[in-house]
Design a protein around this motif. Structure first.
Motif, short mmCIF file in Angstrom:
data_model
loop_
_atom_site.label_atom_id
_atom_site.label_comp_id
_atom_site.label_asym_id
_atom_site.label_seq_id
_atom_site.Cartn_x
_atom_site.Cartn_y
_atom_site.Cartn_z
N PHE A 52 38.94 33.25 42.12
CA PHE A 52 37.69 33.24 42.88
C PHE A 52 36.73 32.17 42.37
CE2 PHE A 52 33.35 34.52 43.77
CZ PHE A 52 33.41 34.54 45.14
N LEU A 64 34.94 29.55 44.66
CA LEU A 64 33.48 29.57 44.83
C LEU A 64 32.86 28.22 44.47
CD1 LEU A 64 31.01 31.40 45.51
CD2 LEU A 64 30.71 31.61 43.06
N TYR A 116 33.66 25.83 47.26
CA TYR A 116 32.97 26.26 48.48
C TYR A 116 31.47 25.95 48.40
CZ TYR A 116 30.65 29.64 51.57
OH TYR A 116 29.83 30.23 52.48
N TYR A 117 30.89 26.25 47.25
CA TYR A 117 29.44 26.10 47.16
C TYR A 117 29.00 24.66 47.05
CZ TYR A 117 25.04 28.35 47.18
OH TYR A 117 23.83 28.78 47.61
N ASN A 122 30.61 22.13 48.25
CA ASN A 122 30.79 21.59 49.59
C ASN A 122 30.99 20.08 49.62
OD1 ASN A 122 31.15 22.15 52.21
ND2 ASN A 122 29.00 22.44 52.74
N ARG A 169 44.37 56.02 35.20
CA ARG A 169 45.19 56.24 34.02
C ARG A 169 46.56 56.85 34.37
NH1 ARG A 169 44.26 57.00 28.51
NH2 ARG A 169 45.49 58.72 27.72
N GLU A 170 46.54 57.77 35.31
CA GLU A 170 47.79 58.43 35.69
C GLU A 170 48.76 57.47 36.36
OE1 GLU A 170 48.33 61.38 34.53
OE2 GLU A 170 46.30 61.23 33.74
N SER A 222 51.23 56.24 19.47
CA SER A 222 50.77 57.33 20.34
C SER A 222 49.56 56.85 21.12
CB SER A 222 50.43 58.55 19.50
OG SER A 222 49.38 58.24 18.63
N TYR A 223 49.12 57.66 22.04
CA TYR A 223 48.03 57.24 22.91
C TYR A 223 46.70 57.22 22.19
CZ TYR A 223 51.10 57.70 26.84
OH TYR A 223 52.12 57.55 27.70
N HIS A 224 45.90 56.23 22.53
CA HIS A 224 44.50 56.25 22.07
C HIS A 224 43.72 57.01 23.11
CE1 HIS A 224 44.92 53.33 18.83
NE2 HIS A 224 45.94 52.93 19.54
N GLN A 225 43.03 58.02 22.65
CA GLN A 225 42.34 58.86 23.63
C GLN A 225 41.09 58.18 24.14
OE1 GLN A 225 43.40 61.70 24.72
NE2 GLN A 225 45.08 62.15 23.33
#
Lengths: 398, 181
Positions: free
Chosen positions: A265, A269, A272-273, A275, A313-314, A395-398
């Motif tokens: 982007f 941008l 585009y700007y 021009n 997350r799931e 293991s997971y970081h909570q």
């Protein structure tokens, strides 16, 4: 907390697997079909070839970047999947052969390679110190020497550590990666100028290199995710690579989706700007006719959909969701490279040709055939890596 | 520590030797159904959320709500300024200029989301809190160094001093004390 994690899976990709041979067969068929196409429509052949070539080389470049980042930061999260990237990058040396058709098609692909065109064009004269045939070929050789050397060294030393268990090798790899990452960043920037930007030699964007890196690196994570799923589908590393490691790949995928959107982007941008006609023309061609449909689908399928889905997350735990988004992004990645290259050759709209598919299957078959060919020669995981235990007991970081 | 009956009891504080013991006792306590209790350790312990049966934090929704306010606020503000109230011709570009609005929309979304994250965290944690009765227990200072503590508060509906003490002691506490407000 103190027990040492062990690997119970087999670490060897089966030597009698039919996968490499099947892929080589597919690759050969695709390349032969495309070679036939060359005699019917050489311009189309070279353009299709360039798109597919950039697609697969980009994966190799991103793999090289991932391996070196891993060494520099002394990461442990991805030791289990590092060997996959190492094999991709080790093949860059051989992959240089597939650049030859691009060099043969230089007059079909690159307007600036015609001397009479340069004579008649003030802008091209100004750029001729960089955009001329001998220098172009010389640069290509240099890129593949750099990538080939780095990929070869990183893979060889890592495999050596499997055998010897010498942890001193990690220091050596780190020392190689620090200058290596700089060389890779510079070479991929200039490679993107050469392959993709100079197809339209009047146009320039100073951030095209990072844009190219962003698209390749975003598309690299889906390749890793699908590769892990493929291996586990074959019954390999099923207990070794766990949910938490796949989650990490999903998190990288998410992060570089955002990075891609930011870079792509920003480039749009700024142009585009400001021009300025010289710059806006490139986007103008790509936002008219049927090309605009690809442009808008980039926004939706390359940013909005993966961003909103992977934020959850799931979703990063669900294999079906990850696989689906990975395929979507790989398809749109191909479409984006197509959208960068092809409007030069067909200004009025998308003109799909069968050679787009045959070159893709041909190069893809070869790319992954080479991958599995090398992958089955060594262990699938760097077994003696000092960070391996960390990675296994993650293991997971909570 | 002499028990002072004139003061109100805040809770029972128990110390444990290491993170593993703390996780084990957290698992025990969460089984009993106490609601007002917490664990304290010098560093985050993996698996503690699960052992304590903590629910997923609501912070994500607070951040999302703030982010949406930032997003919609930015778009509305720019629409009012550039289209409704004072349209200005800038190099022939449309008044309702999607690409040019993106940076400000993005920045305001991020700004309000971060406010939501920081102040939402303060709110959920009950901060700022100038004093916590646990500071009355000198031993509790170890929670920032090498101490692993559990505190079950007297405000809990199931609270019973002797039962709580027994539970914590059977779980292997090295030290148990009553903390007063």
């Amino acid at each position: 907390m103190s027990h040492k994690p062990t690997i119970t899976d087999s670490l060897q990709f089966p030597a009698d697997s039919k996968v490499p041979r099947a892929l080589f067969g597919l690759g050969a068929a695709g390349i032969i079909a495309s070679a036939v196409g060359y005699f019917f429509n050489a311009d189309q052949f070279f353009a299709s070839y360039l798109v597919s070539f950039t697609f697969f080389t980009g994966i190799g470049i991103a793999a090289l970047m991932m391996v070196m980042l891993h060494h520099i930061t002394r990461s442990s999260w991805g030791v289990l999947v590092r060997r996959i990237s190492e094999v991709f990058s080790a093949n860059m040396m051989i992959w240089g052969i597939f650049l030859i058709p691009v060099l043969l098609g230089i007059h079909n692909l690159y307007h600036w390679s015609h001397e009479d065109a340069v004579m008649a064009d003030k802008l091209l004269q100004g750029k001729s110190a960089y955009l001329n045939t001998p220098f172009f070929i010389g640069r290509q050789v240099l890129y593949f020497v750099i990538w080939g050397f780095l990929g070869y060294k990183l893979h060889k030393a890592s495999v050596e550590m499997d055998e010897t268990g010498d942890w001193g090798i990690t220091t050596h790899l780190r020392k190689l990666s620090a200058p290596g990452i700089l060389l890779l960043a510079l070479s991929l920037t200039f490679a993107s100028f050469d392959w993709l930007m100079s197809v339209d030699p009047h146009w320039f964007s100073t951030m095209f290199g990072v844009y190219f890196f962003a698209i390749c690196f975003q598309a690299f994570w889906p390749v890793m995710i699908l590769m892990v799923f493929f291996l586990q589908g074959q019954g390999l590393l099923k207990k070794t690579i766990q949910q938490v490691h796949i989650y990490d790949l999903g998190a990288w995928f998410f992060a570089f989706t955002v990075f891609y959107a930011y870079i792509a982007f920003s480039q749009f941008l700024l142009i585009y700007y400001a021009n300025i006609p010289e710059e806006t023309l490139w986007y103008y061609h790509r936002l008219e006719g049927s090309w605009k449909y690809i442009a808008y689908s980039l926004l939706v399928f390359r940013f909005a959909v993966p961003f909103l889905v992977l934020m959850n997350r799931e979703a990063k735990h669900r294999r079906s969701v990850l696989a689906f988004i990975s395929i979507v992004v790989l398809v749109i990645h191909f479409a984006e490279i197509y959208w960068i290259v092809m409007p030069v050759f067909s200004e009025h709209g998308i003109h799909f040709n069968w050679m787009d598919i045959t070159t893709f299957l041909g190069l893809g078959g070869m790319f992954f055939g080479l991958f599995f060919n090398k992958f089955q020669k060594h262990k699938m995981v760097p077994v003696n890596d000092p960070k391996l235990d960390d990675c296994l007991s993650k293991s997971y970081h909570q | 520590m002499s028990a002072n009956n004139e003061q109100t009891l805040y809770g029972i504080l128990a110390e444990y030797r290491n993170p593993k013991e703390l996780i084990d006792v957290a698992r025990e306590v969460s089984k009993t159904g106490y609601q007002k209790w917490d664990t304290f350790s010098p560093y985050p312990i993996h698996g503690m959320d699960k052992a304590m049966k903590l629910k997923k934090s609501k912070l994500g929704w607070i951040v999302f709500a703030h982010g949406m306010v930032g997003f919609l606020g930015a778009v509305t503000m720019m629409y009012f300024m550039a289209v409704a109230d004072y349209p200005t011709n800038i190099s022939g570009k449309p008044f309702l200029n999607g690409p040019a609005w993106v940076p400000i929309t993005f920045e305001l979304t991020v700004l309000l989301s971060s406010f939501g994250a920081v102040f939402g965290m303060f709110f959920l944690n009950g901060l700022p809190k100038l004093h916590n009765p646990l500071f009355n227990a000198p031993r509790f200072k170890k929670a920032t160094d090498d101490g692993f503590f559990v505190c079950i508060e007297a405000g809990d509906s199931l609270f019973d001093k002797e039962k709580v003490k027994k539970l914590l002691e059977e779980a292997g506490a090295t030290h148990i004390e009553e903390v007063y407000e």
